[in-house]
Design a protein around this motif. Sequence first.
Motif, short mmCIF file in Angstrom:
data_model
loop_
_atom_site.label_atom_id
_atom_site.label_comp_id
_atom_site.label_asym_id
_atom_site.label_seq_id
_atom_site.Cartn_x
_atom_site.Cartn_y
_atom_site.Cartn_z
N GLN A 172 0.59 -1.18 0.03
CA GLN A 172 0.03 0.14 -0.07
C GLN A 172 0.81 1.53 -0.05
OE1 GLN A 172 -2.71 -0.30 3.23
NE2 GLN A 172 -3.94 -2.01 2.24
N PRO A 173 0.45 2.38 -0.58
CA PRO A 173 1.01 3.71 -0.64
C PRO A 173 1.13 4.28 0.66
CG PRO A 173 -0.80 3.79 -1.91
CD PRO A 173 -0.89 2.34 -1.43
N GLU A 174 2.30 5.00 0.94
CA GLU A 174 2.35 5.68 2.35
C GLU A 174 2.06 7.24 1.82
OE1 GLU A 174 6.36 5.02 3.78
OE2 GLU A 174 5.99 3.08 3.73
N PHE A 175 1.36 7.99 2.76
CA PHE A 175 1.05 9.12 2.61
C PHE A 175 2.30 10.32 2.80
CE2 PHE A 175 -2.76 7.15 4.37
CZ PHE A 175 -3.71 7.08 3.31
N PRO A 176 2.31 11.36 2.14
CA PRO A 176 1.70 11.54 0.91
C PRO A 176 2.07 10.89 -0.40
CG PRO A 176 3.13 13.32 1.26
CD PRO A 176 3.59 12.39 2.28
N PHE A 177 1.04 10.50 -1.28
CA PHE A 177 1.50 9.99 -2.56
C PHE A 177 0.60 10.77 -3.52
CE2 PHE A 177 -1.91 7.34 -1.30
CZ PHE A 177 -2.79 7.02 -2.32
N LEU A 178 1.32 10.56 -4.98
CA LEU A 178 0.53 11.16 -6.06
C LEU A 178 -0.31 10.16 -6.81
CD1 LEU A 178 3.09 13.32 -8.20
CD2 LEU A 178 1.23 14.40 -6.37
N CYS A 179 -1.53 10.59 -7.23
CA CYS A 179 -2.27 9.75 -7.89
C CYS A 179 -2.88 10.44 -9.39
CB CYS A 179 -3.46 9.21 -7.15
SG CYS A 179 -4.39 7.90 -8.17
N LEU A 180 -2.53 9.64 -10.36
CA LEU A 180 -2.94 10.00 -11.63
C LEU A 180 -4.40 9.32 -11.69
CD1 LEU A 180 -2.65 11.35 -14.65
CD2 LEU A 180 -1.63 9.17 -15.16
N LEU A 181 -5.44 10.03 -11.66
CA LEU A 181 -6.69 9.67 -11.73
C LEU A 181 -7.25 9.69 -13.28
CD1 LEU A 181 -9.36 8.35 -10.74
CD2 LEU A 181 -9.96 10.24 -9.82
N VAL A 182 -7.42 8.74 -13.90
CA VAL A 182 -7.93 8.64 -15.30
C VAL A 182 -9.08 7.78 -15.68
CG1 VAL A 182 -5.71 9.49 -16.59
CG2 VAL A 182 -5.88 7.08 -15.77
N SER A 183 -10.10 8.58 -15.83
CA SER A 183 -11.49 7.80 -16.11
C SER A 183 -12.08 8.41 -17.15
CB SER A 183 -12.05 7.75 -14.82
OG SER A 183 -12.89 9.14 -14.57
N GLY A 184 -13.46 7.71 -17.43
CA GLY A 184 -14.04 8.28 -18.47
C GLY A 184 -14.43 9.77 -18.45
N GLY A 185 -14.77 10.15 -17.12
CA GLY A 185 -15.30 11.37 -16.74
C GLY A 185 -14.31 12.45 -16.30
N HIS A 186 -13.18 11.99 -15.84
CA HIS A 186 -12.27 12.74 -14.80
C HIS A 186 -10.71 12.39 -15.48
CE1 HIS A 186 -15.68 13.32 -12.80
NE2 HIS A 186 -15.41 14.57 -12.63
N THR A 187 -9.69 13.58 -15.38
CA THR A 187 -8.44 13.24 -15.58
C THR A 187 -7.82 14.34 -14.84
OG1 THR A 187 -8.72 12.55 -17.72
CG2 THR A 187 -6.41 13.37 -17.01
N GLN A 188 -7.27 13.77 -13.41
CA GLN A 188 -6.63 14.61 -12.46
C GLN A 188 -5.44 14.17 -11.87
OE1 GLN A 188 -9.90 14.10 -9.27
NE2 GLN A 188 -10.96 15.60 -10.40
N ILE A 189 -4.21 15.07 -11.44
CA ILE A 189 -3.23 14.61 -10.81
C ILE A 189 -3.71 14.93 -9.14
CG2 ILE A 189 -0.86 14.84 -10.27
CD1 ILE A 189 -0.64 15.50 -13.29
N VAL A 190 -3.65 13.89 -8.30
CA VAL A 190 -4.18 14.34 -6.91
C VAL A 190 -2.99 14.15 -6.08
CG1 VAL A 190 -6.01 13.88 -5.15
CG2 VAL A 190 -6.50 13.50 -7.60
N VAL A 191 -2.94 14.98 -4.87
CA VAL A 191 -1.81 14.62 -4.03
C VAL A 191 -2.71 14.24 -2.83
CG1 VAL A 191 -0.48 15.54 -2.07
CG2 VAL A 191 -0.44 16.58 -4.44
N VAL A 192 -2.54 12.90 -2.56
CA VAL A 192 -3.19 12.08 -1.44
C VAL A 192 -2.55 12.35 -0.17
CG1 VAL A 192 -4.29 9.88 -0.87
CG2 VAL A 192 -4.06 10.45 -3.32
N LYS A 193 -2.99 13.03 0.93
CA LYS A 193 -2.35 13.39 2.16
C LYS A 193 -2.66 12.45 3.04
CE LYS A 193 -2.53 18.36 0.88
NZ LYS A 193 -3.02 19.53 1.08
N ASP A 194 -4.25 11.81 2.94
CA ASP A 194 -4.64 10.84 3.85
C ASP A 194 -5.60 10.29 3.16
OD1 ASP A 194 -4.93 9.33 6.24
OD2 ASP A 194 -4.86 11.07 7.72
#
Length: 339
Positions: free
Chosen positions: A130-152
Amino acid sequence: MSTIILGIESSCDDTSAAVIKDGYILSNYIANQDVHKAYGGVVPELASRAHQQNIIPVVDQALKTAGVRKEEVSAVAFTRGPGLLGSLLVGTSFAKSFALAMDIPLVEVNHLQAHILVHFIKQFEKENKQPEFPFLCLLVSGGHTQIVVVKDYLDMQIIGQTIDDAAGEAFDKCAKVIGLPYPGGPVIDKNAKLGNKEAFTFNKPKIKDLDYSFSGLKTSFLYFIRDEMKKDADFVKNNMNDLCASIQYTIIDILMEKLVLASKQTGIKQIAVAGGVSANSGLRNTFIQEAKKNGWETFIPEFKFTTDNAAMIGITGYYKYQNKEFAAQDIAPVARFVY
Ligand code: KG4
Ligand code: ZN
């Protein structure tokens, strides 16, 4: 005492129910809707009707497979949005009724947060890293494309996103232009494996900072095909695999460029991908290559957790349940969700 969450997902065209016990997946049942194939895209009205038909059998199956009686469920978590309103209403109404009937808490879930939290779903057969916080996530779907900093688990910040179409939309729309069925992403992926990714080049958009844009690419692909077809009516037929490989390569290249920049800017080297487009084999391979180049530790979901599923709603519900973040009975679904 164990915490058992029943997760419900109905944001688009998949009706899904899952059971999560103390963070472990016990079942994840998905009913796909074939009815949309004939229309080349999701028809909202038909989607809501199909959800209505599927929801009870899907929940029944998920509970049965999990070996859990409905009296044992601690809380019911449902997708509140974003998504198609009519589709969301079915899952929301079901979850509300279930919570009311069983006298258990109701937990609302943001579909996008849920896509990211698939990385925390535990499986009895295999312990996953499992990733540790903070990690980056490239969220790519049919409706969204985002780069997210996951702090918790429930603390996320969007640092880049598409200003128009999503990456999945780009796959689906380009697929449609060359006559491929909906959803086009998986078909492009399959054909691309047999093609030359450098056969055709398409201009990449010039967008500032960490944001994305895909609508220009879709339009230039459309015009390119139109012009080539004027010269050779069989152009698409004769170049199908090369076209798929080239457009896929361009989309991946656009996605990766900003992700590399985001890692440099934030100094974060634990990088995850999530969402339907993260099922793409080209994206998964490029992601691993970039990881080697940039010294990243990467997190790639199993295929079954990339596209819409209720296990992701269940795991998010599990973390919200622990925080006692419950929803009231008068909660309404939302087509757009801003966190
Ligand atoms: O996450 P998801 O199931 O639903 C949304 O929340 O939007 O993503 C669906 C998107 C569709 O655009 C579909 O074409 C794309 O994911 N997709 C793929 C692949 N599998 C699904 N795109 C490219 N390659 C794939 N293998
Ligand atoms: Zn989704």
